[in-house]
Design an enzyme around this catalytic site. Structure first.
Site, PDB file in Angstrom:
ATOM      1  N   ASP A 448       9.385  -3.199   4.326  1.00 49.07           N
ATOM      2  CA  ASP A 448       8.057  -2.601   4.154  1.00 49.07           C
ATOM      3  C   ASP A 448       7.456  -2.334   5.541  1.00 49.07           C
ATOM      4  O   ASP A 448       7.997  -2.768   6.559  1.00 49.07           O
ATOM      5  CB  ASP A 448       7.194  -3.605   3.370  1.00 49.07           C
ATOM      6  CG  ASP A 448       5.893  -2.999   2.861  1.00 49.07           C
ATOM      7  OD1 ASP A 448       5.784  -1.769   2.799  1.00 49.07           O
ATOM      8  OD2 ASP A 448       4.986  -3.786   2.510  1.00 49.07           O
ATOM      9  N   GLU A 451       6.774   2.272   9.081  1.00 47.62           N
ATOM     10  CA  GLU A 451       6.439   3.661   9.508  1.00 47.62           C
ATOM     11  C   GLU A 451       6.404   3.822  11.021  1.00 47.62           C
ATOM     12  O   GLU A 451       6.588   4.949  11.465  1.00 47.62           O
ATOM     13  CB  GLU A 451       5.071   4.048   8.927  1.00 47.62           C
ATOM     14  CG  GLU A 451       5.082   4.193   7.421  1.00 47.62           C
ATOM     15  CD  GLU A 451       5.154   2.864   6.669  1.00 47.62           C
ATOM     16  OE1 GLU A 451       4.697   1.857   7.241  1.00 47.62           O
ATOM     17  OE2 GLU A 451       5.698   2.851   5.564  1.00 47.62           O
ATOM     18  N   ASP A 571       1.607   2.502  -2.005  1.00 48.41           N
ATOM     19  CA  ASP A 571       0.387   1.945  -2.600  1.00 48.41           C
ATOM     20  C   ASP A 571      -0.343   3.004  -3.418  1.00 48.41           C
ATOM     21  O   ASP A 571      -1.083   3.822  -2.881  1.00 48.41           O
ATOM     22  CB  ASP A 571      -0.527   1.406  -1.494  1.00 48.41           C
ATOM     23  CG  ASP A 571       0.124   0.243  -0.750  1.00 48.41           C
ATOM     24  OD1 ASP A 571       1.206  -0.211  -1.186  1.00 48.41           O
ATOM     25  OD2 ASP A 571      -0.453  -0.211   0.256  1.00 48.41           O
TER      26      ASP A 571
END
Ligand code: NAG
Ligand code: NAG
Ligand code: NAG
Ligand code: NAG
Ligand code: NAG
Length: 717
Positions: A448, A451, A571
Site C-alpha cells: 500500500d 505512489e 479508498d
C-alpha cells in the site's frame, strides 16, 4: 532557418502568458520540426533526423535535433520512438520493462536535402496490419490500418485543429492526433470516471501516481497507464486498436472528442500501436508486449475480508467465526496495519498480536484451507533499534537527497523510502520478506502507500524535543519540520500538470522530485514507477518462499504491473455513485493488463447503508478480486452485520463459488492471452454500438453477463 527575430518571439511569449488555463489545451506553442534525413536500419526499421524549425522559450528551449526510429516489431505492433538525437534522455529502464532497444545510429543531414530537395521517401513502410507514413515539413506522422485504409493516428496540425505542431523540450513534450468523432476511447488511468468507461470529451486525464482517494473524480490516482483502446465501427465492421505512450513522467492528456493531445514533462515519445482488430486481440498484443497477467492462486478467487481497526487477534478470530456461523464463504482474512508494532513493517504488536497466539490461529485457519494476508508500506521507520532499518542503512538502500536518505513521514512517523531501482535494495527487501515469512507464514502481501505517499512535502527534519507523531489526533498530519523546495526545475517545472486535480506542485505529499535514485535517476522521472518497481521486488521475494504462486495486491500500478500484482481501486466511498464507478475502474484495469481487480465492497468509508451494502455484495461477488474492506473510522461492515446483507451474500457468493472453476479458467486465459476476467460488453458484442459506452453491466469471460441493481429503491424483478 533556426534563428528567430527577438520581437516575434516576445510577442509570442506575451500571447501565451495571457492564456487562461482553460485555454491551455488549445495553445499552439511552436513551429514544429523538419525531417532532414531518413534511412533504413539494419534491423528493418527506419530512422530519421528532425531539426527544430524555430526555437522559443515557452516551457524552456526546444531541443535542436531529434531522432525518430520506427519499426514494425511484429505484424501487429508498430513502434514510433522520438528522442534527442544528441543526448541520452530518461527512458523507463529496459530491465524493468524488457523490450527492444532502438539501434545506436548517428544520422547527419542527407546530401539530397542539402542539395535542395530530393525525395525523403522511404517507400511504403508497412506491415500486414499497419502503414506508417509522414510529412517532412513540418514533420508529422500517420498510422493507417492497412486492411481498410482507416487513419488511426495523425499528428498533422491544420489551422482548424485545436492543437499545434509537435513540441520537444527538456521538460515539455507535446504531440497530438486527430480522431474521428465516432471513435470510442477507453483507458488513460488511473482515474475515477463519472461519465463511465468511455473517455468523455474535455474531462481531464492527468497521469501521475498520487495518493488522493478514489472519491476524487477525473483526478490522477494511484496508478499511471498511458494507454488507450480505440474502438470504431466503420460501415458495420467493428475494429479496435490501442495506442501506448510508454513514458513514466507526469502528463496531462486532453481529449476533445476529435483530437487527443499529450503534454508530458519529460522522457521521450515512445509510441506502440497494437492492431487488434478485436478488443481481445488488442489486449493479447498489449500483454504480449508489457507482460502477461500473473496467474493467481485458486484461493485468491474466494471471498476476502479486511478492515483497518481489527484491534487485536481476538477480533480477527471473532470475524472468522462469525462468517462460519452466518454460513457465508470466507477464504482469506486480512490485517491492515493493526498487527504491527508501532506501524513498523515486518513487526508484530506483542500485546495485541502475540506471535504464539497468531501462529496457533494461522495453524487453525490454514488447516481449514483459509489464507492470511497483511499489509506492508514502503516507508521504513527511522529508528536505530529497529532491525529492518538497521539492515537498510547497512545496505544503503534508500532514495537520497543531498547524499542523505530522503526523510518523509507515514504511519510510523519519520521514514525513509527504499529505492527499488537499486539491485541492492531488491536483495535487502527480499531478505526482509524471507525473515518476516519465518516470523509469520503469511500467504500473500498487500503493498500500500506506494505512489509513494508522504504525509509531508519537501525537505524535512525530525523536530527536536517534540514527539512525532504526536500520539493524539490522526496519524496523517505532518509532524516533521519541513520546507517546500521551489528552487529547482524538478520541483518547480515550467509546465504544471494538473497534479491531484488542483495543480499542486508535483512533489506535494510525495517524495521530493529532486531526490534521486540509484545511478543518479531523478525522482522527477521515476516517480510513477515506484509501486511497479516495488511489485517486481516483492514478487521476486515471494516466489519460491512457499513454492507457490505469489499473491500481491498493489495500490500503485504502472504499465506491466499486472505481471506481478493484483489491484484494488483504493479508498472509495460507501455511496451508490461509488458503487457505479467501481464497474468502470474495474473494466479499465482489465484493459491495462491487470485483470485481478476489485473495489472495497460496501465502500471504504463512511458507513454504507444496509441497502447499499446489500446491493454492493451482489456486484462485488462478481469482481475478479472480491474483498470487503473498511476504514478505521467507519462502523463494522462485515457481511454478517445485517441479516439482509448476509442473505444476499450467501446467494451472490454462492453463485460465485459455483462459478469458481469458470473463474479459474478465465484466470488461466488472462495469463495466457491477457483476456480480462471482467470485460465490457463490447468485447463480446463489438458490432453492437449501443453498448460501447455501457458502464452499468459487465461480462465475466465472454458470456456471463452481470446486470446489477445500482440505485436505491430499485428492483429488477
Ligand atoms: C480485543 O479488542 C476488543 C475490541 O477493542 C476488546 O473488546 C477486547 O477486550 C480485546 N481482547 C483482548 C484479549 O485484548
Ligand atoms: C523504535 O522501535 C522500538 C522497538 O522496535 C520501539 O520500542 C521504540 O518506541 C521506537 N522508537 C521510536 C522513537 O519510535
Ligand atoms: C508548501 O506547498 C504547499 C502546496 O503548494 C502549500 O499548500 C503549503 O502551504 C506550502 N508550505 C509552506 C510552508 O510554504
Ligand atoms: C484539474 O482537474 C480538476 C479535477 O478533475 C478539474 O476540475 C480542473 O478543471 C482541472 N484543471 C485544469 C487546469 O485542467
Ligand atoms: C454483427 O451482427 C450481426 C447481426 O446483426 C451478426 O450476424 C454478426 O455475426 C456480427 N458480426 C460480428 C463480427 O460480431
Amino acid at each position: 532557418m533556426l534563428s528567430s527575430s527577438s520581437s516575434f518571439y516576445s510577442v509570442l511569449l506575451v500571447l501565451l502568458l495571457c492564456l487562461h488555463s482553460s485555454d491551455a489545451a488549445a495553445a499552439k506553442i511552436g513551429q514544429g520540426y523538419r525531417l532532414v534525413s531518413i534511412e533504413e536500419t539494419p534491423d528493418g526499421g527506419i530512422v530519421g533526423l528532425l531539426q527544430v524549425k524555430q526555437k522559443n522559450q515557452i516551457y524552456g528551449s526546444d531541443i535542436t535535433n531529434l531522432q525518430i526510429y520506427v519499426k514494425h516489431e511484429t505484424e501487429d505492433r508498430l513502434r514510433v520512438h522520438i528522442t534527442d538525437a544528441d543526448k541520452q534522455r530518461w527512458e523507463i529502464p529496459y530491465n524493468l520493462l524488457p523490450r527492444e532497444q532502438p539501434p545506436a545510429m548517428k544520422l547527419t543531414i542527407s546530401k539530397s536535402r542539402k542539395d535542395g530537395g530530393g525525395s525523403l521517401q522511404v517507400s511504403d513502410y508497412s506491415s500486414n496490419e499497419f502503414i506508417f507514413s509522414y510529412t517532412a515539413d513540418p514533420f508529422s506522422f500517420m498510422v493507417k490500418r492497412k486492411s481498410n485504409g482507416d487513419i488511426l493516428f495523425n499528428s498533422k496540425s491544420d489551422k482548424s485543429d485545436p492543437f499545434g505542431e509537435m513540441v520537444f523540450k527538456d521538460q515539455y513534450i507535446e504531440i497530438s492526433t486527430k480522431l474521428p468523432k465516432d471513435a470510442s476511447l477507453y483507458g488513460l488511468g488511473e482515474n475515477t470516471q463519472p461519465h463511465g468507461i468511455k473517455l468523455y470529451p474535455n474531462d481531464p486525464y492527468t497521469l501521475y501516481t498520487t495518493d488522493v482517494s478514489a472519491i476524487n473524480l477525473n483526478t490522477d490516482l494511484y496508478g499511471s497507464h498511458p494507454v488507450y483502446m480505440d474502438l470504431r465501427n466503420v460501415g458495420g465492421q467493428p475494429n479496435a486498436h490501442a495506442v501506448l505512450l510508454l513514458n513514466s513522467n507526469g502528463m496531462d492528456v486532453f481529449y476533445t472528442g476529435t483530437s487527443l493531445t499529450y503534454k508530458i514533462i519529460g522522457g521521450v515519445l515512445d509510441f506502440y500501436f497494437f492492431a487488434g482488430p478485436t478488443p481481445l486481440a488488442v489486449v493479447d498484443q498489449y500483454t504480449a508486449f508489457i507482460g502477461r497477467p500473473a496467474p493467481m492462486p485458486y484461493w485468491s478467487l474466494g471471498f476476502h475480508q479486511c478492515r483497518w481497526g481489527y484491534h487485536n487477534l481476538s477480533v480477527v478470530e471473532d470475524v472468522v467465526a462469525n462468517y462460519q456461523k452466518a454460513q457465508i464463504p470466507l477464504d482469506v482474512i486480512w490485517n491492515d496495519d493493526d498487527h504491527m508494532d508501532g506501524h513498523k513493517d515486518f513487526t508484530l504488536n506483542p500485546n495485541n498480536y502475540p506471535r504464539p497466539k497468531l501462529l496457533a490461529f494461522l495453524d487453525k485457519i490454514h488447516s481449514m484451507g483459509m489464507k492470511y494476508i497483511v499489509i506492508i508500506d514502503p516507508g521504513i521507520a527511522v529508528n536505530s533499534s529497529y532491525g529492518v532499518y538497521q539492515r537498510a542503512i547497512a545496505n544503503d538502500v534508500f532514495i537520497k537527497y543531498e547524499g542523505e536518505p530522503y526523510l518523509a513521514q507515514v504511519w510510523p512517523g519519520a521514514v525513509n523510502f527504499p529505492d527499488f531501482l537499486n539491485p541492492k535494495t531488491v536483495q535487502w527487501w527480499g531478505d526482509e520478506i524471507r525473515r518476516f515469512h519465518e516470523l509469520v507464514p503469511v500467504n500473500g502481501l498487500w503493498i500500500d502507500m506506494n505512489e509513494a505517499s508522504n504525509f509531508c512535502s519537501g525537505l524535512c527534519k525530525i523536530p527536536k524535543g517534540k514527539q512525532c507523531p504526536t500520539g493524539s489526533g490522526p496519524g496523517w498530519v505532518c509532524c516533521l519540520d519541513c520546507k517546500n523546495i521551489t528552487n529547482t526545475r524538478w520541483d518547480d517545472p515550467p509546465y504544471k500538470i494538473n497534479a491531484s486535480g488542483t495543480q499542486v506542485p508535483i512533489g506535494f505529499k510525495t517524495i521530493a522530485t529532486s531526490a534521486y535514485h540509484y545511478n543518479g535517476v531523478l525522482e522527477y522521472d521515476a516517480h510513477s514507477l515506484y509501486g511497479f518497481s516495488q511489485s517486481i521486488a516483492t514478487h521476486q521475494a515471494l516466489q519460491g518462499l512457499e513454492g507457490k504462486r505469489p499473491f500481491i495486491l498493489s495500490r500503485s500500478t504502472f504499465v506491466g504491473s499486472g505481471k506481478y500484482a493484483a489491484h484494488w481501486t483504493g479508498d472509495n466511498k460507501g455511496t451508490w455513485e461509488d458503487l457505479k464507478y467501481s464497474i468502470s475502474t474495474m473494466l479499465n484495469f482489465g484493459i491495462f493488463g491487470v485483470p485481478m481487480v476489485g473495489s472495497d465492497i460496501c465502500g471504504f468509508y463512511p458507513a454504507p447503508t444496509e441497502e447499499l451494502c446489500n446491493r454492493w455484495i451482489e456486484v462485488g461477488a462478481f469482481y475478479p478480486f472480491s474483498r470487503d474492506h473498511a476504514n478505521f473510522y467507519s462502523p463494522r461492515q462485515e457481511l454478517y452485520q445485517w441479516e439482509s446483507v448476509a442473505e444476499s451474500a450467501r446467494n451472490a457468493l454462492g453463485m460465485r463459488y459455483k462459478l469458481l472453476p469458470h473463474l479459474y479458467t478465465l484466470n488461466f486465459e488472462a495469463h495466457s492471452t491477457g483476456a480480462p476476467i471482467a470485460r465490457p460488453l463490447f468485447f463480446t458484442f463489438s458490432n453492437y454500438t449501443d453498448c460501447y459506452g455501457l458502464s452499468t453491466q459487465f461480462l465475466l469471460g465472454s458470456s456471463i453477463m452481470v446486470s446489477p441493481v445500482l440505485g436505491a429503491g430499485e428492483n429488477k424483478c
